[in-house]
Each structure stands twice: as structure tokens, then as C-alpha cells.
Design an enzyme around this catalytic site. Structure first.
Site, PDB file in Angstrom:
ATOM      1  CG  HIS A  17      50.526  38.713  48.599  1.00  0.00           C
ATOM      2  ND1 HIS A  17      50.114  37.832  47.612  1.00  0.00           N
ATOM      3  CD2 HIS A  17      49.855  39.864  48.357  1.00  0.00           C
ATOM      4  CE1 HIS A  17      49.227  38.432  46.840  1.00  0.00           C
ATOM      5  NE2 HIS A  17      49.055  39.674  47.267  1.00  0.00           N
ATOM      6  CG  HIS A  19      50.268  44.518  46.247  1.00  0.00           C
ATOM      7  ND1 HIS A  19      50.316  44.255  44.900  1.00  0.00           N
ATOM      8  CD2 HIS A  19      49.594  43.479  46.807  1.00  0.00           C
ATOM      9  CE1 HIS A  19      49.689  43.113  44.647  1.00  0.00           C
ATOM     10  NE2 HIS A  19      49.244  42.628  45.788  1.00  0.00           N
ATOM     11  CG  ASP A  21      50.606  49.518  44.024  1.00  0.00           C
ATOM     12  OD1 ASP A  21      50.901  48.476  44.648  1.00  0.00           O
ATOM     13  OD2 ASP A  21      49.935  49.498  42.975  1.00  0.00           O
ATOM     14  N   GLY A 178      45.637  42.343  39.563  1.00  0.00           N
ATOM     15  CA  GLY A 178      44.509  43.046  38.972  1.00  0.00           C
ATOM     16  C   GLY A 178      43.257  42.201  38.983  1.00  0.00           C
ATOM     17  CG  HIS A 205      47.359  38.474  42.864  1.00  0.00           C
ATOM     18  ND1 HIS A 205      48.670  38.876  42.638  1.00  0.00           N
ATOM     19  CD2 HIS A 205      46.926  39.183  43.944  1.00  0.00           C
ATOM     20  CE1 HIS A 205      48.999  39.802  43.533  1.00  0.00           C
ATOM     21  NE2 HIS A 205      47.959  39.998  44.345  1.00  0.00           N
ATOM     22  CD  GLU A 208      42.445  39.067  46.219  1.00  0.00           C
ATOM     23  OE1 GLU A 208      42.474  39.975  47.064  1.00  0.00           O
ATOM     24  OE2 GLU A 208      43.108  39.089  45.160  1.00  0.00           O
ATOM     25  CG  ASP A 305      46.654  42.088  49.458  1.00  0.00           C
ATOM     26  OD1 ASP A 305      47.491  42.072  48.544  1.00  0.00           O
ATOM     27  OD2 ASP A 305      45.431  42.098  49.254  1.00  0.00           O
TER      28      ASP A 305
END
Length: 364
Positions: A17, A19, A21, A178, A205, A208, A305
Site C-alpha cells: 500500500h 501511493h 502520488d 479518495g 480503501h 480508515e 501509504d
């Protein structure tokens, strides 16, 4: 800390996991922003690093996600995407990662005229360049793309189709990301049906920024094989202290289902603290339900993350958990074996990853 931080970095690790970006180098952001004329909040790499950390330490997932406006802005061209992807692989390898699944949302990278297929191809080129460079230096790494659909938009089916089109060209799975609250996986049921009928695995996701209903929807509407974070599954665990010597733990139906089916939890300790995902249990690492879930036999994995926003690495996350809960090398190996078992790879290749992890830990 077992063997010190340096030895943790040297250990073979798996990242599930992470990202794209959320893992840019600050200096790269500065240079790419200058090329496209994008105004940054800070033009010095060191100051920009501090800005990301302060913005991300908000206690709110919504506020945390605002930092991505900056990183996404400099990832709108073929060259920008290729550079970021290549450097991402280098940075994983430097942290001892031997297998990484890299997630990102193609629909967020179309502002300069590229289409969905072009951005996926650009990222794949960058990843392959990074892998080739790492391997030429004598190290080993393998990576795959997880394509995320933004849950607040209506492009779930488009991204599912995109993932299927590129499944033999670097894409290994699907995700939705998102704002979680108010945007359950059930809204993308059609996309998840399409993926299932084409044998494309999904992680979602969930658990969370929202609770148990979100996790249920991920499992039963999204057919998730892993839970992105999933930390709030601990809400379905009851702990009763009847006296000073006896503690009783009861799992709810949902928690029992996740445990019995060995559905991996993609836990990201530092991020979970930053976004307020564990605020009901506390605001320090020792308060994180990670150890509770681990001790109860859930398939826990450790993840970053977003390395930039959390100013972290996978090695640092392992070190923080070790400091908080007194883990040793055996525990850290279990976390990596769990990740290998949950990887979106054929079982033979998962077994090979597990063997590589075991060999690396034996040498530590």
C-alpha cells in the site's frame, strides 16, 4: 529495535500500500513545477518537505488528501510521470523492498491532454526503467501497478476496463481511493462485477475514514481480497476485563469473517495517526490497534501509504512498531510473509517471495 535501524533497512520487505502520488522526491517536485510553471507553496526542497509534513499532520483524511493537489499537478506529462515512477522504484529498492505494488489514480492525470491509456503506459515505462536500473546495480526488485478509481467520481467502470486492458502490461489489480465516508464501494458495484468476471483482483480503501459498514461493502460489494488500511475493523472487537487476571476478547461476525478468510489488512501506522483513523483509541503509536490485530491472528501487513506526506519509509514504520510493541525479527518476518501471501501474484510467485523473505531474514 532489533539489530538497529540500519539492519531493518537491509531486510527484504514487501510493500502493498504505497501511493505513487504520495511518494515523490521534494526536489523532483520543485524541478517539475518549474518546468510547467506551477506555483508551489515553497520553492526550496527542504522547506517543501516541511510543508508536506505539517499539512499532513491534520488529524483529518480530507485535509490530508489536499496535499495531493501539489504532487498531482506535476504528474500531468509523459516525462513527469515516467520520472516520478522511475524514482519511486529506486527509493523502494533503497529501502530494501523486493516487491512493491504501486497504486495511483489515472483519472487524475489527464489535465494536459493525455488519455487514460497514455498515462498508464507512461507510468509503466518509468517503472520498467527503474527496475532495470536497480537490477543493473546488483539488487532485486519487482513492481506492479494497482489502478485506483476515485470513489467520488463516476469513472469506476472506465478504470476497471483500463485495468483489464493493461493486465498484461504491468497492471496487477484495482483499487478505489479518495473520500471514504459517504462514498461506499456499493456505488461502484458494476465496476467490481466487471473485474470479478475478468478475474482481476481488487483491494479497497475501507476502515480508515469510515467504519464497519464501509468494510462490509468493500468485502461484499467490492469483493475485496485485501482491505486498504482496515484499521477500524478493531471496532468489531470487544475486550472485557473481568478481573485483574482475566481478559476476554470477542470478535464480531465481520471481524471473524476477515480473520477466518485471512483477508490482509494493509495497515499504515504513521498515516493512520495523521488522518485520525485511530483517534478513538488514542493519538500515539502505542494506541494503534495493530498489535491487538496481530496478537489475535489477523493477517496484518505494514505499509507506508504516502512516504512524502508521512515523512516515512517502510523500514521506519517497522522500527516505530518495534519500539512501541517490542517486536523482534521473528515478528517483522511474519509481517513480510503475510504481505507475500497477500500479493496479487500467482501462488507460485508468492511462494518464491516468501522464500526470498525467509532467506533474507535468516542472514540478518
Amino acid at each position: 529495535m532489533p539489530g538497529g535501524g540500519a539492519s531493518i533497512t537491509a531486510l527484504p520487505k514487501i510493500s502493498l500500500h504505497d501511493h505513487l502520488d504520495g511518494g515523490l522526491r521534494p526536489q523532483t517536485i520543485v524541478e517539475l513545477a518549474d518546468e510547467i510553471g506551477y506555483q508551489l507553496p515553497e520553492n526550496d526542497a527542504a522547506k517543501l518537505t516541511s510543508w508536506f509534513s505539517s499539512q499532513a499532520d491534520s488529524g483529518s483524511l480530507v485535509d490530508y488528501l489536499k496535499t495531493f493537489d501539489v504532487t498531482i499537478a506535476v504528474m500531468q506529462t509523459t516525462e513527469g510521470l515516467k520520472r516520478v515512477a522511475s524514482e519511486f522504484v529506486h527509493d523502494l529498492a533503497a529501502d530494501g523492498v523486493i516487491y512493491g505494488e504501486i497504486r495511483w489514480a489515472p483519472e487524475q492525470h489527464l489535465q494536459k491532454g493525455l488519455d487514460l491509456d497514455q498515462v498508464v503506459s507512461a507510468v509503466q515505462q518509468g517503472l520498467e526503467e527503474g527496475v532495470d536500473a536497480v537490477r543493473s546495480s546488483g539488487r532485486s526488485i519487482r513492481v506492479g501497478q494497482l489502478l485506483s478509481s476515485m470513489r467520488q467520481t463516476e469513472r469506476g467502470t472506465d478504470i476497471a476496463e483500463l485495468a483489464i486492458r493493461h493486465r498484461d502490461r504491468g497492471v496487477i489489480g484495482f483499487d478505489i481511493a479518495g473520500p471514504e465516508a459517504g462514498f461506499p464501494p456499493s456505488r461502484m458495484r458494476g465496476a467490481f462485477d466487471l473485474l470479478a468476471h475478468n478475474y482481476m483482483p481488487a483491494t479497497v480503501h475501507a476502515g480508515e475514514a469510515d467504519g464497519l459498514d464501509s468494510i462490509r461493502s468493500a468485502l461484499f460489494d467490492g469483493r475485496a481480497l485485501r482491505l486498504g488500511h482496515g484499521v477500524r475493523l478493531a471496532e468489531d472487537i470487544t475486550i472485557a476485563n473481568e478481573d485483574d487476571e482475566n481478559t476476554y476478547v470477542t470478535l464480531g461476525d465481520l471481524a471473524q469473517w476477515v480473520k477466518d478468510r485471512e483477508i490482509a489488512l494493509e495497515l499504515s501506522p504513521s498515516s493512520n495517526l495523521q488522518t485520525g483513523a485511530i483517534e478513538q483509541w488514542g493519538d500515539e503509536m502505542i494506541d494503534h490497534p495493530f498489535d491487538l490485530l496481530y496478537q489475535l491472528g489477523f493477517r496484518v501487513t505494514v505499509n507506508t501509504d504516502n512516504r512524502l506526506m508521512s515523512a516515512t519509509t517502510l523500514s521506519r514504520e517497522l522500527a516505530l512498531l518495534t519500539e512501541a510493541f517490542g517486536y523482534d525479527l521473528t515478528d517483522l518476518e511474519v509481517f513480510q510473509i503475510n504481505a507475500a501471501a497477500a500479493a496479487f501474484l500467482p501462488i507460485e510467485e508468492r511462494d518464491e517471495l516468501s522464500e526470498a523473505i525467509s532467506v533474507g531474514f535468516e542472514r540478518a
